[in-house]
Design a protein around this motif. Sequence first.
Motif, PDB file in Angstrom:
ATOM      1  N   PHE A  32       8.332  12.173  -1.762  1.00  0.00           N
ATOM      2  CA  PHE A  32       9.664  11.574  -1.831  1.00  0.00           C
ATOM      3  C   PHE A  32      10.382  11.528  -0.491  1.00  0.00           C
ATOM      4  O   PHE A  32      11.432  10.938  -0.376  1.00  0.00           O
ATOM      5  CB  PHE A  32      10.531  12.297  -2.870  1.00  0.00           C
TER       6      PHE A  32
ATOM      7  N   ASP B 248       3.657  10.078 -11.954  1.00  0.00           N
ATOM      8  CA  ASP B 248       3.015  11.176 -12.672  1.00  0.00           C
ATOM      9  C   ASP B 248       3.978  12.357 -12.790  1.00  0.00           C
ATOM     10  O   ASP B 248       4.224  12.878 -13.875  1.00  0.00           O
ATOM     11  CB  ASP B 248       1.739  11.585 -11.933  1.00  0.00           C
ATOM     12  N   GLN B 249       4.545  12.759 -11.649  1.00  0.00           N
ATOM     13  CA  GLN B 249       5.468  13.892 -11.677  1.00  0.00           C
ATOM     14  C   GLN B 249       6.721  13.551 -12.480  1.00  0.00           C
ATOM     15  O   GLN B 249       7.243  14.398 -13.205  1.00  0.00           O
ATOM     16  CB  GLN B 249       5.838  14.298 -10.253  1.00  0.00           C
TER      17      GLN B 249
ATOM     18  N   LEU C  84      -5.861   4.616  -5.260  1.00  0.00           N
ATOM     19  CA  LEU C  84      -5.137   5.247  -6.349  1.00  0.00           C
ATOM     20  C   LEU C  84      -6.004   6.270  -7.068  1.00  0.00           C
ATOM     21  O   LEU C  84      -5.622   6.802  -8.089  1.00  0.00           O
ATOM     22  CB  LEU C  84      -4.653   4.192  -7.359  1.00  0.00           C
ATOM     23  N   GLY C  85      -7.184   6.501  -6.550  1.00  0.00           N
ATOM     24  CA  GLY C  85      -8.017   7.529  -7.142  1.00  0.00           C
ATOM     25  C   GLY C  85      -8.802   7.077  -8.350  1.00  0.00           C
ATOM     26  O   GLY C  85      -9.373   7.887  -9.055  1.00  0.00           O
TER      27      GLY C  85
ATOM     28  N   LEU D  97       0.549   4.306  -2.756  1.00  0.00           N
ATOM     29  CA  LEU D  97       0.365   5.721  -2.466  1.00  0.00           C
ATOM     30  C   LEU D  97       1.511   6.543  -3.046  1.00  0.00           C
ATOM     31  O   LEU D  97       1.324   7.657  -3.508  1.00  0.00           O
ATOM     32  CB  LEU D  97       0.285   5.939  -0.958  1.00  0.00           C
ATOM     33  N   PHE D  98       2.699   5.976  -3.029  1.00  0.00           N
ATOM     34  CA  PHE D  98       3.884   6.719  -3.446  1.00  0.00           C
ATOM     35  C   PHE D  98       4.009   6.789  -4.961  1.00  0.00           C
ATOM     36  O   PHE D  98       4.208   7.856  -5.532  1.00  0.00           O
ATOM     37  CB  PHE D  98       5.109   6.041  -2.830  1.00  0.00           C
TER      38      PHE D  98
ATOM     39  N   TYR E 202       7.407   8.667   2.380  1.00  0.00           N
ATOM     40  CA  TYR E 202       7.247   7.255   2.024  1.00  0.00           C
ATOM     41  C   TYR E 202       8.561   6.481   2.094  1.00  0.00           C
ATOM     42  O   TYR E 202       8.576   5.366   2.603  1.00  0.00           O
ATOM     43  CB  TYR E 202       6.546   7.108   0.674  1.00  0.00           C
TER      44      TYR E 202
ATOM     45  N   ARG F 172     -10.449  11.580  -9.760  1.00  0.00           N
ATOM     46  CA  ARG F 172     -11.703  10.883  -9.997  1.00  0.00           C
ATOM     47  C   ARG F 172     -12.446  11.630 -11.071  1.00  0.00           C
ATOM     48  O   ARG F 172     -12.630  12.831 -10.992  1.00  0.00           O
ATOM     49  CB  ARG F 172     -12.523  10.906  -8.719  1.00  0.00           C
TER      50      ARG F 172
ATOM     51  N   ILE G 242       0.830  -1.205   0.000  1.00  0.00           N
ATOM     52  CA  ILE G 242       0.000   0.000   0.000  1.00  0.00           C
ATOM     53  C   ILE G 242       0.866   1.257   0.000  1.00  0.00           C
ATOM     54  O   ILE G 242       0.535   2.268  -0.623  1.00  0.00           O
ATOM     55  CB  ILE G 242      -0.981  -0.021   1.195  1.00  0.00           C
ATOM     56  N   ALA G 243       2.033   1.195   0.655  1.00  0.00           N
ATOM     57  CA  ALA G 243       2.932   2.346   0.660  1.00  0.00           C
ATOM     58  C   ALA G 243       3.423   2.630  -0.758  1.00  0.00           C
ATOM     59  O   ALA G 243       3.534   3.784  -1.169  1.00  0.00           O
ATOM     60  CB  ALA G 243       4.113   2.095   1.589  1.00  0.00           C
TER      61      ALA G 243
ATOM     62  N   PHE H  43       3.836  22.310  -8.650  1.00  0.00           N
ATOM     63  CA  PHE H  43       4.659  21.536  -9.574  1.00  0.00           C
ATOM     64  C   PHE H  43       4.244  21.999 -10.956  1.00  0.00           C
ATOM     65  O   PHE H  43       3.167  21.654 -11.433  1.00  0.00           O
ATOM     66  CB  PHE H  43       4.388  20.044  -9.373  1.00  0.00           C
TER      67      PHE H  43
ATOM     68  N   VAL I 255      -2.232  21.359  -6.912  1.00  0.00           N
ATOM     69  CA  VAL I 255      -0.902  21.927  -7.103  1.00  0.00           C
ATOM     70  C   VAL I 255      -0.041  21.063  -8.021  1.00  0.00           C
ATOM     71  O   VAL I 255       0.860  21.570  -8.673  1.00  0.00           O
ATOM     72  CB  VAL I 255      -0.160  22.187  -5.771  1.00  0.00           C
TER      73      VAL I 255
ATOM     74  N   VAL J 227       2.016   6.493  -7.588  1.00  0.00           N
ATOM     75  CA  VAL J 227       1.131   7.194  -8.506  1.00  0.00           C
ATOM     76  C   VAL J 227       1.534   8.654  -8.634  1.00  0.00           C
ATOM     77  O   VAL J 227       1.643   9.192  -9.732  1.00  0.00           O
ATOM     78  CB  VAL J 227      -0.329   7.030  -8.066  1.00  0.00           C
ATOM     79  N   VAL J 228       1.819   9.296  -7.499  1.00  0.00           N
ATOM     80  CA  VAL J 228       2.254  10.692  -7.554  1.00  0.00           C
ATOM     81  C   VAL J 228       3.646  10.777  -8.169  1.00  0.00           C
ATOM     82  O   VAL J 228       3.918  11.609  -9.041  1.00  0.00           O
ATOM     83  CB  VAL J 228       2.275  11.311  -6.141  1.00  0.00           C
ATOM     84  N   ALA J 229       4.528   9.889  -7.717  1.00  0.00           N
ATOM     85  CA  ALA J 229       5.915   9.953  -8.173  1.00  0.00           C
ATOM     86  C   ALA J 229       6.014   9.701  -9.678  1.00  0.00           C
ATOM     87  O   ALA J 229       6.711  10.426 -10.387  1.00  0.00           O
ATOM     88  CB  ALA J 229       6.761   8.946  -7.414  1.00  0.00           C
TER      89      ALA J 229
END
Lengths: 298, 267, 240
Positions: free
Chosen positions: B220, A93-94, A219-220, A86-87, B223, C3, A82-83, A118, C77, A89-91
């Motif tokens: 970063f 994407d960016q 994950l949205g 969460l990590f 996590y 979503r 799960i960690a 960002f 953001v 998807v954002v990482a």
Amino acid sequence: MLPACADPSTLEGLSWYLCYLTTGKHLSFYTSFGTVLLLLAVTAPAALALGFGGAMLARSRVPPLAWIGKGYVAIVRGVPDIAFFLFFVVALDQGFEYLRHRIMCADWDQPVRQGNDFVVCDIAKLPLNSSPQWMHEIYGFALAVLTFAIVFGAFAANVLYGAMRAVPRAQMETAEAYGMTHRQTFWRVLVPQMWVYALPGLSNLWMVLIKASPLLFLLGVEDIVYWARDLGGSKTPQFTDYPHGDWRMWYFLFLLVFYLAFTRVSEVVLDRLMRRLTHGQAIAGGEAQRKTAMVGPA
Amino acid sequence: MSCLDTLQSYALRSLGLGERALPTTDFTFCQQATLIGSGLAWNIYFGALALLTGFFLAVAVALAKGSDHAWLRKPADWFTFVFRGSPLFIQFFFGYFLFLSLKQSVPVFSPLTSAALGALIVLFLNTSAYSAEIFHGALQAIPKGDLEAADAYGLAGWTKFRRVTFPTMLRLAWPAYTNEAIFLFHATTLVFFTGFPAIQQKGDALYYAKYFAEKTFNPFVPYPILAGYFILLTLAIIGLFQLGSRRLNRHMPAQGRRWRAKFQVIR
Amino acid sequence: MTRIIFASALALAATGALAQDVVRLATEGAYPPYNFLNDQGEVDGFERGLGDELCARAQLTCEWVTNEWDSIIPNLVSGNYDAIIAGMSITDERDEVIDFTQNYYPPSPSAYAALSPDVDVNTGTVTAQTGTIQAAHVASTGATLVEFATPEETVAAVRNGEADAVLADKDFLAPIVGESGGELTFVGEDVPLGGGIGLGFRESDAELRETFDAAIQSMKDDGTLNTMLIKWFGEETQTF
């Protein structure tokens, strides 16, 4: 919507439920089961491919490559999945947007991180702001698939690595005696034979993957958990034609039953597959089949 | 605020001790490491208690699964099927909502809706089912000779179980059981992501990691800190189980003693 | 992380006044009457009507997106959508991270709702949605804070006895208390929190924010905003 459902306040009993269960929201709920199945269908081969790559790396005779392969497996194993979800998807994407930004907008002079924002140039956005709605959906879904594939790829790598080592050494030696190169031995002898050793582990992994699929919610992606939670919550008459109390327990019971059925069916199918693969193999299972066949049904 | 101060205010925050308000500005690395580490207390609480209590139910269920009596075997089979065949994530949700409605009809059940008890019960049942399956497999794998030897020595009933069947089962199941323990500790991170609410912002390690990721908009840092903690926790579990393995295998010839966790199988 | 609602894009006068031809509006979809998903699964409520009208006035094409409350600012953001229109009160803390338009909803009180009128909201267990000004307020009182991810869950928690009272926007609680048939009542004193509700934008997006700001001003000037407020929140609500 069924035509009979035009005035829900007059409905009663069965017809109320029939109309309630066919609202647009419920249809989205049913569609989201498709999303989950699609996720599994896409993730399984992707994870297998990543796992194969990981296992090849771990077997590599070049130490740094072997370290990468083994490190990948060890880290994913040591940390709750799960960690990662969460990590990543954002990482991811960016990360993707940053790469595109560097390539496509090389002359951009502002920093990418402006305070909390960002900011990448417009054409580097993924997907583009002007893209239609479905592109955004696909992109979000693809990120989820990639995240799942990375996590489960590590587990698959572990299974495949073990299976590759389980293929009898004599088989490889024979191949080499016939003058096959290292590469030929790997592809023509090792890979075709390893599957039967890998299947129990991979079956187990498939079950784990099924059971990890509700994490899509985190994950949205609008998945079954999202809709179950929304639909089950109590509704006041002012904002819906179908007011009801707190029904979340029933919705989640339904999900529970869905998963039980799904894993059960998988189990049966995988058992059959195992029986077919074992057929004629020089292992205990194959021997047992041979004996049964010899005795035959009386 | 120096790192030592931070440590003093937040090291036991997850238990409700120390500074009440969580940090809201200039999130230092020290704050993140301290709070996430503090949350680990919950993961250990859930994991250790569920594993310990689950062990006994698991042995009972494993024995029932191997029983000749259908009235013992069937419920045990159903129990493992339900808990192993559905996602823990859904079990948490369902469990919470079930406890809510239980509580409304019978007030005695009201502590069940707290994470500390309710989530522990779900985890306990879940790990019991997985461990039962492992123990059941091990019971089936006990060499026939061992049991025959026990008979020959005149051991029977409880004595036979205690001195031969149980230790052998445990020894055979140990590698897979180690694995189950690792995954159970990982699974504890799901608790606060389901229905179970965090009270006074007392949450587990992932709860705080997510808090920081959302406040700093930077995944970063928190996590990887969390990952580091969990890798340490995983190593600690492996170490403990290695000790257990050494004890279980102390009568075996040296070559059989080499400890290997069975990493091919995951939950 | 976003979503997405299967709602048709609002093809409103897509003349492309700004460089951005589609503006993506994010809401929570779980906070009636401000925003919620109707039976068809589309975004509905006061903010849906308001957002559509603002986009029409600004000659922008807008698209609705729903996002969990607790990650709604992070996703803004990081650029997953362009604006938040989700009953978000203007606070100093949020203002440091994102920029708000002028308020489109006047500063309004938050209120406690409970099952019994004699609950002490300063010592009991009070629930609020994670990451709201109400949660921050409860944390600062002597009460025990219990957080839930969605507004609906906070109310359910009071009904289930998980918490003694819930603190939320009074306009969110009003229809719930009204419909409960005396089960729920308002307790304690109303708490004035925040500076009204505005749209949230990235700090680097000043141009877009000003466009919406002007559109809100024009709706305030010609009274359409007040009409809309009364339509969704009733005659007694505060207007501009």
